[in-house]
Structure formats: C-alpha cells, structure tokens
Motif scaffolding. Structure first.
Motif, PDB file in Angstrom:
ATOM      1  N   ASN A 241       0.867  -1.176   0.000  1.00 20.36           N
ATOM      2  CA  ASN A 241       0.000   0.000   0.000  1.00 20.36           C
ATOM      3  C   ASN A 241       0.904   1.225   0.000  1.00 20.36           C
ATOM      4  O   ASN A 241       1.860   1.294   0.779  1.00 20.36           O
ATOM      5  N   PHE A 242       0.606   2.185  -0.872  1.00 24.24           N
ATOM      6  CA  PHE A 242       1.378   3.432  -0.876  1.00 24.24           C
ATOM      7  C   PHE A 242       0.476   4.606  -0.533  1.00 24.24           C
ATOM      8  O   PHE A 242      -0.621   4.715  -1.077  1.00 24.24           O
ATOM      9  N   LEU A 243       0.933   5.447   0.387  1.00 23.91           N
ATOM     10  CA  LEU A 243       0.205   6.660   0.734  1.00 23.91           C
ATOM     11  C   LEU A 243       1.131   7.856   0.537  1.00 23.91           C
ATOM     12  O   LEU A 243       2.275   7.836   1.002  1.00 23.91           O
ATOM     13  N   GLU A 244       0.634   8.870  -0.151  1.00 24.91           N
ATOM     14  CA  GLU A 244       1.436  10.072  -0.382  1.00 24.91           C
ATOM     15  C   GLU A 244       1.172  11.096   0.696  1.00 24.91           C
ATOM     16  O   GLU A 244       0.014  11.358   1.035  1.00 24.91           O
ATOM     17  N   GLY A 245       2.237  11.652   1.234  1.00 30.69           N
ATOM     18  CA  GLY A 245       2.077  12.670   2.269  1.00 30.69           C
ATOM     19  C   GLY A 245       3.344  13.470   2.432  1.00 30.69           C
ATOM     20  O   GLY A 245       4.083  13.666   1.459  1.00 30.69           O
ATOM     21  N   ARG A 246       3.608  13.886   3.678  1.00 29.72           N
ATOM     22  CA  ARG A 246       4.830  14.640   3.953  1.00 29.72           C
ATOM     23  C   ARG A 246       5.559  14.040   5.136  1.00 29.72           C
ATOM     24  O   ARG A 246       4.925  13.578   6.083  1.00 29.72           O
ATOM     25  N   LEU A 247       6.880  14.062   5.050  1.00 30.95           N
ATOM     26  CA  LEU A 247       7.682  13.703   6.210  1.00 30.95           C
ATOM     27  C   LEU A 247       8.059  15.001   6.904  1.00 30.95           C
ATOM     28  O   LEU A 247       8.660  15.886   6.288  1.00 30.95           O
ATOM     29  N   GLU A 248       7.639  15.140   8.167  1.00 34.09           N
ATOM     30  CA  GLU A 248       7.960  16.360   8.917  1.00 34.09           C
ATOM     31  C   GLU A 248       8.451  15.977  10.291  1.00 34.09           C
ATOM     32  O   GLU A 248       7.728  15.333  11.058  1.00 34.09           O
ATOM     33  N   ALA A 249       9.667  16.374  10.599  1.00 32.86           N
ATOM     34  CA  ALA A 249      10.278  16.114  11.911  1.00 32.86           C
ATOM     35  C   ALA A 249      10.100  14.652  12.335  1.00 32.86           C
ATOM     36  O   ALA A 249       9.662  14.359  13.451  1.00 32.86           O
ATOM     37  N   GLY A 250      10.396  13.741  11.422  1.00 32.89           N
ATOM     38  CA  GLY A 250      10.352  12.315  11.749  1.00 32.89           C
ATOM     39  C   GLY A 250       8.960  11.738  11.837  1.00 32.89           C
ATOM     40  O   GLY A 250       8.777  10.593  12.243  1.00 32.89           O
ATOM     41  N   GLU A 251       7.955  12.532  11.459  1.00 32.58           N
ATOM     42  CA  GLU A 251       6.581  12.004  11.423  1.00 32.58           C
ATOM     43  C   GLU A 251       6.076  12.040   9.994  1.00 32.58           C
ATOM     44  O   GLU A 251       6.299  13.017   9.274  1.00 32.58           O
ATOM     45  N   MET A 257      -3.986  12.288   9.291  1.00 32.67           N
ATOM     46  CA  MET A 257      -3.356  11.191  10.043  1.00 32.67           C
ATOM     47  C   MET A 257      -1.879  11.504  10.275  1.00 32.67           C
ATOM     48  O   MET A 257      -1.194  11.998   9.378  1.00 32.67           O
ATOM     49  N   VAL A 258      -1.428  11.188  11.466  1.00 36.44           N
ATOM     50  CA  VAL A 258      -0.021  11.406  11.795  1.00 36.44           C
ATOM     51  C   VAL A 258       0.601  10.063  12.179  1.00 36.44           C
ATOM     52  O   VAL A 258       0.062   9.344  13.012  1.00 36.44           O
ATOM     53  N   MET A 259       1.692   9.730  11.546  1.00 34.53           N
ATOM     54  CA  MET A 259       2.379   8.471  11.858  1.00 34.53           C
ATOM     55  C   MET A 259       3.803   8.778  12.312  1.00 34.53           C
ATOM     56  O   MET A 259       4.685   8.992  11.477  1.00 34.53           O
ATOM     57  N   PRO A 260       4.048   8.787  13.630  1.00 31.78           N
ATOM     58  CA  PRO A 260       5.432   8.956  14.092  1.00 31.78           C
ATOM     59  C   PRO A 260       6.239   7.730  13.651  1.00 31.78           C
ATOM     60  O   PRO A 260       5.779   6.604  13.827  1.00 31.78           O
ATOM     61  N   MET A 261       7.397   7.966  13.063  1.00 30.96           N
ATOM     62  CA  MET A 261       8.144   6.858  12.458  1.00 30.96           C
ATOM     63  C   MET A 261       9.150   6.259  13.443  1.00 30.96           C
ATOM     64  O   MET A 261      10.261   5.889  13.050  1.00 30.96           O
ATOM     65  N   ASN A 262       8.758   6.159  14.716  1.00 35.21           N
ATOM     66  CA  ASN A 262       9.650   5.571  15.715  1.00 35.21           C
ATOM     67  C   ASN A 262      10.017   4.142  15.334  1.00 35.21           C
ATOM     68  O   ASN A 262       9.150   3.347  15.017  1.00 35.21           O
ATOM     69  N   GLY A 263      11.303   3.845  15.381  1.00 31.89           N
ATOM     70  CA  GLY A 263      11.748   2.488  15.055  1.00 31.89           C
ATOM     71  C   GLY A 263      12.100   2.325  13.596  1.00 31.89           C
ATOM     72  O   GLY A 263      12.701   1.324  13.216  1.00 31.89           O
ATOM     73  N   PRO A 269      20.946   9.743   8.390  1.00 26.20           N
ATOM     74  CA  PRO A 269      20.600  10.003   9.790  1.00 26.20           C
ATOM     75  C   PRO A 269      19.601  11.152   9.979  1.00 26.20           C
ATOM     76  O   PRO A 269      18.657  11.012  10.728  1.00 26.20           O
ATOM     77  N   GLN A 270      19.826  12.277   9.282  1.00 27.49           N
ATOM     78  CA  GLN A 270      18.870  13.375   9.432  1.00 27.49           C
ATOM     79  C   GLN A 270      18.179  13.621   8.107  1.00 27.49           C
ATOM     80  O   GLN A 270      18.760  14.171   7.192  1.00 27.49           O
ATOM     81  N   THR A 271      16.953  13.175   8.039  1.00 32.01           N
ATOM     82  CA  THR A 271      16.237  13.337   6.795  1.00 32.01           C
ATOM     83  C   THR A 271      15.360  14.582   6.899  1.00 32.01           C
ATOM     84  O   THR A 271      14.499  14.673   7.762  1.00 32.01           O
ATOM     85  N   ALA A 272      15.630  15.539   6.019  1.00 28.90           N
ATOM     86  CA  ALA A 272      14.909  16.816   6.060  1.00 28.90           C
ATOM     87  C   ALA A 272      13.437  16.625   5.694  1.00 28.90           C
ATOM     88  O   ALA A 272      13.069  15.639   5.059  1.00 28.90           O
ATOM     89  N   ASP A 273      12.606  17.565   6.120  1.00 28.10           N
ATOM     90  CA  ASP A 273      11.180  17.530   5.771  1.00 28.10           C
ATOM     91  C   ASP A 273      11.022  17.549   4.253  1.00 28.10           C
ATOM     92  O   ASP A 273      11.754  18.255   3.570  1.00 28.10           O
ATOM     93  N   ARG A 274      10.065  16.801   3.765  1.00 29.34           N
ATOM     94  CA  ARG A 274       9.876  16.736   2.311  1.00 29.34           C
ATOM     95  C   ARG A 274       8.607  15.959   1.985  1.00 29.34           C
ATOM     96  O   ARG A 274       8.101  15.197   2.828  1.00 29.34           O
ATOM     97  N   PRO A 275       8.091  16.119   0.747  1.00 21.24           N
ATOM     98  CA  PRO A 275       7.014  15.259   0.291  1.00 21.24           C
ATOM     99  C   PRO A 275       7.533  13.819   0.225  1.00 21.24           C
ATOM    100  O   PRO A 275       8.651  13.586  -0.237  1.00 21.24           O
TER     101      PRO A 275
END
Ligand code: ATP
Ligand code: MG
Length: 359
Positions: A241-251, A257-263, A269-275
């Motif tokens: 399943n693919f969902l398009e969104g934004r990565l912001e501050a590791g979420e 919907m917000v998915m914290p990407m813990n784990g 190591p530091q991935t900047a905010d982006r689509p």
C-alpha cells in the motif's frame, strides 16, 4: 568470495535502441543469482551476452577471471537452458544428452559416464530410450537441464526454464532446481519474471527495469528494504500500500493522520522535511487482538473481502485511501464493517516523492 562472472560497463544496443547501458554486475563463485524484471527489461539480452550469443556494443565480460567478451559460446565454460526445451525430436533422451559431447569429440566412455550421472541426478534414468514426444513437459525440461549438466560447466544460465510448465510442476521443478544447486554448488544465473521463483531460489536477486539494475540484494533485503519505489511496488503480492504525504520532523503525515516513524531505520541520519510516500505491506498490517500492542492504530472501512483459503484479502479504505490488508484465513470480516488495524513503522518503507529513493 571470488567472482565467477564479472560484467563491466556493459552496453548493448540493437541499432539505435539501447537495451543495456553501463551495466555492472559481479556474481560470486557458486552463487545462485536471479535476474528478475518485467517483460522487455533486458533479462534475456543480458543472459545472451554472458552466453556469447549476442555481440556486446561496449564493455567486458569475465568468467573465472578470463576475459571472454569476444570468446565463442563453446569456449566460455557455460551451459544454457532455455524456456523452449529445443530437444531433437527424432533422437532418444540419451541421444539428446550425448549429442553435444559427441560433436565435441569427448571419448565414448566419458560420454557414458556423464550421461549416466546427469540422468541419475535428474531422475530420468527410466526415460533414456524414449523420444521427447513421449515425455511430459516436466520430463522434457529435465532433459534440457541434463544437456547442460553433461557439459560439466562452471556456470549455468537459465532463461525462464519453468515458464512452459503448469503451476504444480513449476513448484516441483523449482524445488528440484534448488536441490540441484545445493548439490552441485555451480554458479547459476537464472532469468525469470516470477517473483516467487526469484525469492525462493536466489542467493541474490538483481531487479531490472529498462536495462538497468534497480536493486541487487538478498531476497530478504529486496523484500524488507526495497531501495526505491519501483522495487517496492514490484515485489510482493498483493503489492505494498502506498500513501502520499509529507515527512515532517520524523513524522509521516497524510491528510489528518499522523504516523510517528519511531523504530524506522532511516538510510540518512537526518532526513529533512519533504514530500514523501509511505509503503506498507498488506501482510504487515495486524488486526484483532494484536492491534492493542501495535505502535500505530487506525480504523478502516471494509470494502470487499476475498477469502483465499490460507489467508483472506481485505480491500478497505483508510481515510479516503484504498488500503489492502492480508488477514488470517480464519478471520471473520464482512463488507461494510469498520475494523481496527495496527501498523509498525519499523516494518514500513519511506520514499522521497521526487527521487522515489528509499529514505
Ligand atoms: N534483435 C532485436 N532487435 C531489436 N530489439 C530487440 C531485439 N531483441 C530484443 N530487443 C528489445 O530489447 C529489449 C529487451 O529484450 P529482452 O528479450 O532482453 O527482454 P526480457 O527482459 O527477456 O523480456 P521477457 O520477459 O519478455 O523475455 C526489448 O525491448 C526488446 O524489444
Ligand atoms: Mg526474455
């Protein structure tokens, strides 16, 4: 590990059509390497270059350290098995197996010995006096493999050897091929567009697209850490399943919907905010009792249920997005029902929206 086959900066064009471009690939001694990709991606072309059946446009091919780029097929120490068995119909199985050796002026008793050994390995001894017309598809394919076996080569090349067989025979012969490789420990390069064959047979898989290798890795790496969106989508059935969104501050955020990407193990190591795009395999979604312990929990609306015996495929809506879930075959779910699902971000995949590369 020493290399058995090395392909360096290989180019192959048919007239103006560039099929392979600057392709590099090293295959280890005794490795089972699978070239996997959809129709027309250049798998057979690459195999035929290794076999010496096509003249390369540029680049080099080494087998056992020897530059064979311009060597005749017969001088390369390879044996090839094609999709069409191409057996001589007027010759017996034994005749088919020994024909190439006779032509190569191998002594008679040596031919006898090699044919007997191949027949034993492939369990076709009772068939040696029959003509190909009196064999089943699977038996014919075994004779075709036998013809490569008797040549006593370093490297076996297979081009979709099982695709003419029915589903059950394919599975049987797939298992036999794996056993054969375990026994012989030869280098094998195997072309297929069947991902199950690739996953089950390969030490490493090269996923190809448009004449390029999109990812080279173990079945585990290809399945769990697809390096780009193409590989992620290509491997797995039903696909991710693919969902398009934004990565912001590791979420990862999609709609509300917000998915914290813990784990989740980010490549950088530091991935900047982006689509970004998140990929979640249908079989990695949990339901029922297991939801309580899942890091991320959502509700979905069930659209359609497909019971498949061993498991059940559920087509649902997560927010406004289509979302497939693979559940246990015993699961009782009905169309129109609301169910809770659990997702573990450590098993998901994240891709940059513009480069489509894994984050
Ligand atoms: N002799 C030829 N002349 C021109 N183009 C060719 C020739 N042979 C192959 N091609 C092209 O090269 C590309 C790669 O072909 P190839 O046979 O390697 O694909 P493949 O990955 O083996 O596909 P399949 O799974 O259908 O067997 C295709 O686009 C094909 O049309
Ligand atoms: Mg092909």
């Amino acid at each position: 590990m020493t290399n058995s086959v090395e392909i360096k900066n290989l180019d192959l064009s048919f007239g103006a059509v560039k099929v392979l471009q600057n392709l590099n690939l090293d295959i280890g001694e005794g490795e089972f390497l699978v070239l996997l990709g959809s129709s027309g991606c250049g798998k057979s072309t690459l195999l035929n270059c290794i076999a010496g059946l096509l003249e390369v446009t540029d680049g080099q091919i080494f087998i056992k350290g020897k530059n064979v780029t311009w060597a005749e097929p017969s001088e390369r120490g390879i044996g090839m098995v094609f999709q069409s068995y191409a057996l001589y119909p007027q010759m017996s199985v034994k005749g088919n197996l020994s024909f190439g050796l006779k032509n190569a002026k191998v002594p008679k008793d040596e031919i006898e010995k090699r044919v007997a050994r191949a027949a034993e390995i492939l369990q076709i001894e009772p068939l040696l006096d029959r003509k190909p017309g009196a064999l089943s598809g699977g038996q014919r394919q075994r004779v075709a493999i036998g013809r490569a076996l008797v040549r006593d080569v370093d490297v076996f090349l297979f081009d979709e050897p099982l695709s003419n067989l029915d589903a059950k025979l394919r599975v049987d012969l797939r298992v036999e091929l794996k056993r054969l490789h375990n026994q012989l420990q030869n280098t094998m390069i195997y072309v297929t567009h069947d991902q199950v064959e690739a996953m089950t047979l390969a030490d490493r898989i090269a996923v190809m697209k448009g004449g390029k290798i999109m990812q080279l890795g173990s079945p585990d790496e290809i399945y769990n850490q697809p390096r780009n969106l193409y590989v992620a989508d290509f491997i797995g059935s039903p696909s991710m399943n693919f969902l398009e969104g934004r990565l912001e501050a590791g979420e990862f955020k999609v709609d509300d919907m917000v998915m914290p990407m813990n784990g989740y193990e980010f490549g950088a190591p530091q991935t900047a905010d982006r689509p970004a795009i998140i990929g979640i395999r249908p079989e990695h979604v949990v339901t029922g009792e297991l939801v309580r312990n899942a890091p991320l929990q959502f509700e979905v609306d069930v659209d359609l249920v497909e019971p498949m015996g061993s498991d059940t495929l559920v087509y649902a809506k997560l927010g406004k997005h289509s979302f497939r879930i693979r559940m246990d075959g015993q699961a009782r779910v009905r169309d129109g029902e609301k169910i809770s699902i659990g997702i573990d971000p450590s098993r998901a995949s994240l891709f940059d929206k513009s480069t489509e590369d894994r984050l």
